[in-house]
Design a protein around this motif. Structure first.
Motif, PDB file in Angstrom:
ATOM      1  N   GLY A 109      28.906  -6.453  28.128  1.00  0.00           N
ATOM      2  CA  GLY A 109      29.435  -5.258  27.983  1.00  0.00           C
ATOM      3  C   GLY A 109      30.847  -5.006  28.723  1.00  0.00           C
ATOM      4  N   ALA A 110      30.977  -5.647  29.764  1.00  0.00           N
ATOM      5  CA  ALA A 110      32.534  -5.688  30.512  1.00  0.00           C
ATOM      6  C   ALA A 110      33.300  -6.811  30.143  1.00  0.00           C
ATOM      7  CB  ALA A 110      31.979  -5.735  31.998  1.00  0.00           C
ATOM      8  N   ASN A 111      33.438  -7.176  28.785  1.00  0.00           N
ATOM      9  CA  ASN A 111      34.243  -8.264  28.425  1.00  0.00           C
ATOM     10  C   ASN A 111      35.703  -7.524  28.078  1.00  0.00           C
ATOM     11  OD1 ASN A 111      34.166  -7.029  25.828  1.00  0.00           O
ATOM     12  ND2 ASN A 111      32.495  -8.782  25.082  1.00  0.00           N
ATOM     13  N   ASN A 112      36.610  -8.467  27.874  1.00  0.00           N
ATOM     14  CA  ASN A 112      37.844  -8.095  27.583  1.00  0.00           C
ATOM     15  C   ASN A 112      37.994  -7.133  26.316  1.00  0.00           C
ATOM     16  OD1 ASN A 112      38.925  -9.337  29.631  1.00  0.00           O
ATOM     17  ND2 ASN A 112      39.681 -11.350  28.706  1.00  0.00           N
ATOM     18  N   ASP A 113      37.323  -7.367  25.229  1.00  0.00           N
ATOM     19  CA  ASP A 113      37.387  -6.510  24.120  1.00  0.00           C
ATOM     20  C   ASP A 113      36.905  -5.192  24.445  1.00  0.00           C
ATOM     21  OD1 ASP A 113      38.339  -8.460  22.528  1.00  0.00           O
ATOM     22  OD2 ASP A 113      36.386  -9.029  21.792  1.00  0.00           O
ATOM     23  N   SER A 114      35.893  -5.202  25.418  1.00  0.00           N
ATOM     24  CA  SER A 114      35.157  -3.784  25.905  1.00  0.00           C
ATOM     25  C   SER A 114      36.156  -2.982  26.553  1.00  0.00           C
ATOM     26  CB  SER A 114      33.785  -4.098  26.611  1.00  0.00           C
ATOM     27  OG  SER A 114      33.033  -4.555  25.809  1.00  0.00           O
ATOM     28  N   MET A 115      36.701  -3.836  27.579  1.00  0.00           N
ATOM     29  CA  MET A 115      37.723  -3.192  28.435  1.00  0.00           C
ATOM     30  C   MET A 115      38.830  -2.462  27.748  1.00  0.00           C
ATOM     31  SD  MET A 115      36.148  -3.140  31.255  1.00  0.00           S
ATOM     32  CE  MET A 115      37.472  -2.710  32.434  1.00  0.00           C
ATOM     33  N   ASP A 116      39.250  -3.004  26.548  1.00  0.00           N
ATOM     34  CA  ASP A 116      40.425  -2.578  25.892  1.00  0.00           C
ATOM     35  C   ASP A 116      40.091  -1.301  25.036  1.00  0.00           C
ATOM     36  OD1 ASP A 116      42.029  -4.506  26.839  1.00  0.00           O
ATOM     37  OD2 ASP A 116      41.593  -6.121  25.043  1.00  0.00           O
ATOM     38  N   LYS A 117      38.932  -0.893  25.215  1.00  0.00           N
ATOM     39  CA  LYS A 117      38.585   0.347  24.326  1.00  0.00           C
ATOM     40  C   LYS A 117      38.646   1.608  24.977  1.00  0.00           C
ATOM     41  CE  LYS A 117      34.723  -2.065  21.864  1.00  0.00           C
ATOM     42  NZ  LYS A 117      35.309  -2.000  20.551  1.00  0.00           N
ATOM     43  N   SER A 144      35.563  -3.371  39.558  1.00  0.00           N
ATOM     44  CA  SER A 144      36.334  -4.358  39.810  1.00  0.00           C
ATOM     45  C   SER A 144      37.131  -4.814  38.359  1.00  0.00           C
ATOM     46  CB  SER A 144      35.371  -5.609  40.080  1.00  0.00           C
ATOM     47  OG  SER A 144      36.055  -6.815  40.177  1.00  0.00           O
ATOM     48  N   ARG A 145      36.479  -4.597  37.374  1.00  0.00           N
ATOM     49  CA  ARG A 145      36.853  -5.075  35.972  1.00  0.00           C
ATOM     50  C   ARG A 145      38.010  -3.969  35.780  1.00  0.00           C
ATOM     51  NH1 ARG A 145      37.974  -8.174  33.554  1.00  0.00           N
ATOM     52  NH2 ARG A 145      37.108  -8.124  31.545  1.00  0.00           N
ATOM     53  N   GLY A 203      38.027  -3.412  50.722  1.00  0.00           N
ATOM     54  CA  GLY A 203      38.177  -4.642  49.921  1.00  0.00           C
ATOM     55  C   GLY A 203      37.120  -5.292  49.448  1.00  0.00           C
ATOM     56  N   TRP A 204      35.956  -4.339  49.195  1.00  0.00           N
ATOM     57  CA  TRP A 204      34.860  -4.980  48.498  1.00  0.00           C
ATOM     58  C   TRP A 204      35.043  -5.146  47.175  1.00  0.00           C
ATOM     59  CZ3 TRP A 204      31.207  -1.571  51.633  1.00  0.00           C
ATOM     60  CH2 TRP A 204      31.180  -1.984  53.069  1.00  0.00           C
ATOM     61  N   ILE A 205      36.028  -4.391  46.412  1.00  0.00           N
ATOM     62  CA  ILE A 205      36.182  -4.394  45.012  1.00  0.00           C
ATOM     63  C   ILE A 205      37.384  -5.625  44.863  1.00  0.00           C
ATOM     64  CG2 ILE A 205      37.322  -3.353  43.138  1.00  0.00           C
ATOM     65  CD1 ILE A 205      34.905  -1.810  44.186  1.00  0.00           C
ATOM     66  N   ASN A 206      36.743  -6.530  43.758  1.00  0.00           N
ATOM     67  CA  ASN A 206      37.450  -7.540  43.299  1.00  0.00           C
ATOM     68  C   ASN A 206      37.972  -8.566  44.472  1.00  0.00           C
ATOM     69  OD1 ASN A 206      38.581  -8.388  41.003  1.00  0.00           O
ATOM     70  ND2 ASN A 206      40.166  -7.237  40.869  1.00  0.00           N
ATOM     71  N   ASN A 207      37.154  -8.865  45.291  1.00  0.00           N
ATOM     72  CA  ASN A 207      37.478  -9.711  46.472  1.00  0.00           C
ATOM     73  C   ASN A 207      38.659  -9.541  47.128  1.00  0.00           C
ATOM     74  OD1 ASN A 207      35.000 -11.288  45.834  1.00  0.00           O
ATOM     75  ND2 ASN A 207      36.025 -12.175  44.025  1.00  0.00           N
ATOM     76  N   LYS A 208      39.021  -8.168  47.327  1.00  0.00           N
ATOM     77  CA  LYS A 208      40.290  -7.794  48.254  1.00  0.00           C
ATOM     78  C   LYS A 208      41.533  -8.141  47.633  1.00  0.00           C
ATOM     79  CE  LYS A 208      38.101  -8.977  52.813  1.00  0.00           C
ATOM     80  NZ  LYS A 208      37.938  -9.558  54.013  1.00  0.00           N
ATOM     81  N   LYS A 209      41.479  -8.456  46.117  1.00  0.00           N
ATOM     82  CA  LYS A 209      42.931  -8.641  45.603  1.00  0.00           C
ATOM     83  C   LYS A 209      43.554  -7.334  45.354  1.00  0.00           C
ATOM     84  CE  LYS A 209      41.045 -11.306  42.235  1.00  0.00           C
ATOM     85  NZ  LYS A 209      41.160 -12.106  40.749  1.00  0.00           N
ATOM     86  N   ASN A 210      42.957  -6.491  44.868  1.00  0.00           N
ATOM     87  CA  ASN A 210      43.653  -5.093  44.381  1.00  0.00           C
ATOM     88  C   ASN A 210      42.456  -4.010  44.524  1.00  0.00           C
ATOM     89  OD1 ASN A 210      42.547  -6.330  42.171  1.00  0.00           O
ATOM     90  ND2 ASN A 210      43.999  -5.030  40.992  1.00  0.00           N
ATOM     91  N   CYS A 211      42.880  -2.829  44.479  1.00  0.00           N
ATOM     92  CA  CYS A 211      41.872  -1.834  44.518  1.00  0.00           C
ATOM     93  C   CYS A 211      42.051  -1.097  43.185  1.00  0.00           C
ATOM     94  CB  CYS A 211      42.513  -0.674  45.471  1.00  0.00           C
ATOM     95  SG  CYS A 211      42.456  -1.170  47.405  1.00  0.00           S
ATOM     96  N   CYS A 212      40.657  -0.456  43.008  1.00  0.00           N
ATOM     97  CA  CYS A 212      40.587   0.454  41.900  1.00  0.00           C
ATOM     98  C   CYS A 212      41.231   1.944  41.900  1.00  0.00           C
ATOM     99  CB  CYS A 212      39.306   0.425  41.811  1.00  0.00           C
ATOM    100  SG  CYS A 212      38.524   1.545  40.261  1.00  0.00           S
ATOM    101  N   LYS A 213      41.889   2.398  40.807  1.00  0.00           N
ATOM    102  CA  LYS A 213      42.522   3.686  40.827  1.00  0.00           C
ATOM    103  C   LYS A 213      41.335   4.775  40.774  1.00  0.00           C
ATOM    104  CE  LYS A 213      46.741   2.631  38.507  1.00  0.00           C
ATOM    105  NZ  LYS A 213      47.649   2.855  37.402  1.00  0.00           N
ATOM    106  N   LEU A 214      40.897   5.178  41.939  1.00  0.00           N
ATOM    107  CA  LEU A 214      39.700   5.873  41.959  1.00  0.00           C
ATOM    108  C   LEU A 214      39.978   7.586  42.165  1.00  0.00           C
ATOM    109  CD1 LEU A 214      36.501   6.023  41.942  1.00  0.00           C
ATOM    110  CD2 LEU A 214      36.583   5.458  44.481  1.00  0.00           C
ATOM    111  N   THR A 215      39.209   8.224  41.400  1.00  0.00           N
ATOM    112  CA  THR A 215      38.978   9.738  41.970  1.00  0.00           C
ATOM    113  C   THR A 215      37.743  10.356  41.883  1.00  0.00           C
ATOM    114  OG1 THR A 215      41.205  10.175  40.407  1.00  0.00           O
ATOM    115  CG2 THR A 215      39.675  12.087  41.113  1.00  0.00           C
TER     116      THR A 215
END
Length: 387
Positions: A109-117, A144-145, A203-215
């Motif tokens: 469900g969270a593959n690249n095709d899904s994320m592009d939708k 994370s995705r 930093g628990w999202i995405n192994n501390k690489k980057n944050c999510c744009k969260l509201t």
């Protein structure tokens, strides 16, 4: 005069109660609908995503929001599948929106095709505030995705029915699993909105690489000690508030042969086993929706009924391992009582030995007191609602 005064008092009490009524994040349409204009929207939700008298999906569509996909968690979008059961992707028959299952055994469900939708992910789902309840883990994976793909996340917050206390050991991350995804206690006492903010900042999202744009769209008129009765069962085996309050104390039976009532009318409100001696209460487990193949299927189990406990007393209880210790003592199975799943649920490697060595529930609870105090300090900057 006295009657007039009493009427006045009753009116004041009614108005006070009305003014203090909790308003969920998804009911605050004036705040979040403008953020979704002209954007492709994916929705992470299930049957609990009720906004007032309708599902949030219907609310979004009625307001001409372009919903392009639905992500569904454990138990599926309609909330009827067994715990851990793989659920295939499908299409919502009422709206025609594709349902992308995140619990299909492949995480397709969270593959690249899904994320592009979609451009924006909207989250609206009822959690119960426990580390082994899987909805928050799925949320973190989606965040994370979204961080990877530079997608925005808007979380419509809901109360946590177990949000009035913190208890249990912080997860040893060597035991990270599908029933434990973050270094938090068993009962973390946070809403999903608060937990999402904390995960982002720590930093628990995405192994501390980057944050999510969260509201986060917060609830109104809510504090951590506000009583909130769930209007919809969050999953098939948590049918009422008694089960929700007992869940932090009974879930460990999932790592044993003992039935905790799956396949009965009182799941997470009783426990028993065919060979449990010294008990006068019994129940029989059957196959049904949400519990198609439960432990001790079609067998008469002797055990303990907890369904009649006072709901106010239950709400004020913390984790109580005395039920688990009771069954361990009565069955006399020794180390065979537990499976390896126990450590994943409890989150520490030494608690099994404490039970085998004869420590009481109170003594064991004292061993994680420092974890509780440490986490309370750590989470404090991320709390949205008064304690």
């Amino acid at each position: 005069m006295k009657r007039t005064f009493l009427i006045y008092v009753y009116i004041c009490l009614f108005l006070t109660r009305s003014m203090a009524q909790i308003k969920l994040g998804d009911e605050r349409t004036d705040v979040y609908l403008p953020l979704l204009d002209n954007k492709r929207v994916a929705l992470f939700s299930n049957h609990t995503g009720i906004a007032g008298s309708q599902h949030v999906l219907d609310l979004l569509l009625q307001n001409n929001i372009n919903v392009t996909a639905i992500f569904s968690p454990e138990h599926g979008f309609r909330g009827t599948a067994d715990a851990g059961e793989h659920v295939s992707s499908s299409v919502d028959p009422e709206t025609g929106v594709p349902i992308l299952s995140l619990y299909d055994g492949k995480n397709a469900g969270a593959n690249n095709d899904s994320m592009d939708k979609f451009d924006v992910l909207v989250i609206d789902i009822q959690d119960v505030g426990l580390r082994f309840y899987t909805y928050y883990i799925t949320m973190i994976q989606l965040m994370s995705r979204c961080a990877d793909k530079n997608k925005e996340v808007i979380l419509l917050d809901r109360p946590n029915p177990n949000g009035h206390y913190v208890d249990g050991p912080i997860l040893d991350m060597a035991l990270k699993s599908g029933v434990g995804g973050l270094p938090i206690p068993i009962v973390h006492g946070m809403t999903l909105g608060e937990l999402a903010v904390m995960a982002n900042a720590e930093g628990w999202i995405n192994n501390k690489k980057n944050c999510c744009k969260l509201t986060v769209i917060p609830c109104l008129n809510y504090t951590h000690h506000t009583f909130y009765e769930l209007p919809v069962p969050p999953s098939p085996n948590l049918p009422n508030m008694t089960s929700v309050y007992l869940y932090p104390s009974l879930c460990y039976f999932e790592a044993t042969e003992v039935s905790l009532g799956r396949g009965t009318d009182k799941p997470f409100q009783q426990y028993g086993h065919p060979k449990m001696g010294g008990c006068y209460y019994c129940f029989t487990v059957t196959s049904r929706n949400g519990a198609k193949n439960p432990p001790q299927l079609d067998k008469l189990c002797w055990g303990v009924d907890l369904s009649g406990l006072n709901i106010d007393e239950l709400r004020n209880k913390h984790i109580d391992l005395s039920y688990l210790i009771d069954a361990y003592t009565k069955l006399q199975q020794g180390d065979k009582f537990f499976t390896n799943f126990f450590e994943k649920l409890i989150g520490k490697k030494d608690i099994r030995k404490m039970i085998e060595d004869g420590l009481t529930a109170v003594q064991i609870q004292a061993t994680w007191k420092e974890d509780v105090e440490l986490f309370k300090k750590q989470r404090k900057p991320y709390l949205i609602y008064p304690e």
